[in-house]
Design a protein around this motif. Structure first.
Motif, short mmCIF file in Angstrom:
data_model
loop_
_atom_site.label_atom_id
_atom_site.label_comp_id
_atom_site.label_asym_id
_atom_site.label_seq_id
_atom_site.Cartn_x
_atom_site.Cartn_y
_atom_site.Cartn_z
N ILE A 5 -3.09 -4.43 -4.30
CA ILE A 5 -4.17 -4.11 -3.37
C ILE A 5 -3.20 -3.38 -1.92
O ILE A 5 -4.43 -2.97 -1.51
N ALA A 6 -2.26 -3.45 -1.93
CA ALA A 6 -1.79 -2.07 -1.22
C ALA A 6 -2.34 -0.45 -1.22
O ALA A 6 -2.23 0.07 -0.42
N PHE A 64 -6.12 -0.29 0.08
CA PHE A 64 -5.70 -0.21 1.94
C PHE A 64 -5.71 1.18 1.73
O PHE A 64 -6.24 1.90 2.54
N ASP A 75 3.32 -11.14 -8.86
CA ASP A 75 2.94 -10.59 -7.74
C ASP A 75 2.72 -9.77 -7.64
O ASP A 75 2.06 -9.31 -6.52
N ASP A 78 1.37 -10.94 9.10
CA ASP A 78 0.11 -11.16 9.57
C ASP A 78 -0.36 -10.33 10.63
O ASP A 78 -1.72 -10.11 10.59
N ARG A 123 -1.29 -6.98 9.38
CA ARG A 123 -1.93 -6.61 8.12
C ARG A 123 -3.10 -7.37 8.83
O ARG A 123 -4.31 -6.67 8.67
N GLY A 174 -0.02 -6.61 -5.12
CA GLY A 174 0.88 -6.60 -3.93
C GLY A 174 -0.15 -5.10 -4.14
O GLY A 174 -0.39 -4.58 -2.98
N ALA A 192 2.38 -10.73 -0.59
CA ALA A 192 2.29 -11.33 -1.96
C ALA A 192 3.70 -11.29 -2.77
O ALA A 192 3.73 -12.07 -3.76
N PRO A 214 0.22 -6.37 2.59
CA PRO A 214 0.61 -7.10 0.80
C PRO A 214 1.41 -6.95 0.31
O PRO A 214 1.78 -7.99 -0.55
N SER A 263 0.37 -0.44 3.60
CA SER A 263 0.56 -1.16 2.03
C SER A 263 1.75 -1.79 2.36
O SER A 263 1.78 -3.12 1.52
#
Length: 276
Positions: A207-208, A211, A200, A122, A125, A204, A162, A158, A155
């Protein structure tokens, strides 16, 4: 008595929705270009701040052709800049998947390890890439290694989180059923956990990838030529706004294309997820 003819089948009307979205997108692009052209023609702002669509098109043509034996901008064609950035992104994303998915499964399966490691994930991130890019340059130099590390670190969280969320959402009944059928721990992970978390994990990865694209300019601020982010960064020296816009459009379209590919992969691998 009238007899119904089963062979007479009325074909349903062709769906119109499939054409609405492309037409809406096309219309919005046309409106944007018209407004852009009108603002540039009105010369409300200096062309350095708002070049016309024609100037941007000329910059694109220049970027894909050679001039006096020198290709494009900064000695490379536009597609060479783009591929250099893509290759860095793909390497960072590959290592993020390779380490992030197993770690996510491990964190979801072993509570003590999750309690220790999840706060660090976290924390990573939440960090902006530029906050630690200087450290990566000091540790790994200004070549591609530091850039790939930066993209990996952008990367990795996430994908890990996920995967963690996907494993924790698996119904306990699924796991108990697999165990009752004699599945080993490895078989449980391969045949139950990973298929159940695939939606999931793919989310992820998408999303990565986003990013990674937002990080590529930061990654290529140092020795980033060839690279589409490095080219965008280099335009500030000569105020080449038209070239910067070409880079922005290229990055955006490439990111959308890669996301569309991932959506197709998602539909092929996890059709039960009901994604659009």
């Amino acid at each position: 008595m009238a007899v119904l003819d089963d062979t007479a089948v009325v074909a349903p009307p062709a769906p119109k929705r499939r054409y609405r979205r492309p037409l809406s997108v096309l219309l919005s692009v046309v409106v944007l270009l018209v407004v852009w052209w009108a603002l540039a023609a009105a010369e409300i702002w200096d062309p350095i701040f708002l070049p016309s669509p024609g100037r941007v098109w000329d910059a694109f043509v220049y970027s894909v052709t050679s001039h006096n034996g020198s290709p494009g901008y900064q000695g490379y064609y536009l597609w060479e800049h783009l591929w250099a950035s893509l290759w860095r992104i793909l390497r960072g994303l590959f290592w993020a998947i390779l380490f992030g998915v197993p770690l996510g499964v491990l964190l979801a399966s072993v509570a003590p390890i999750r309690a220790v490691i999840e706060p660090y994930v976290d924390f990573l991130r939440a960090l902006p890439p530029l906050a630690y890019f200087s450290l990566l340059i000091i540790w790994f130099g200004i070549e591609d290694t530091s850039k790939v590390w930066l993209l990996f670190l952008a990367s990795f969280p996430p994908i890990t989180l996920a995967t963690l969320a996907g494993v924790r959402r698996i119904p306990v009944e699924y796991l108990e059923s697999a165990r009752s059928l004699g599945a080993s721990r490895w078989q449980l992970v391969v045949h139950t956990v990973l298929p159940s978390t695939a939606p999931d994990v793919l989310t992820g990865i998408r999303i990565a990838l986003g990013f990674a694209w937002t990080t590529i300019v930061a990654a290529e601020t140092s020795n980033g030529i060839p690279g589409i982010g490095g080219l965008a960064w280099a335009t500030k020296k000569e105020l080449l706004t038209d070239v910067a816009i070409v880079c922005v459009i290229t990055i955006g379209l490439t990111a959308l294309a890669l996301d569309a590919v991932l959506r197709l992969v998602e539909r092929a691998l996890v059709p039960w997820a009901g994604r659009t």
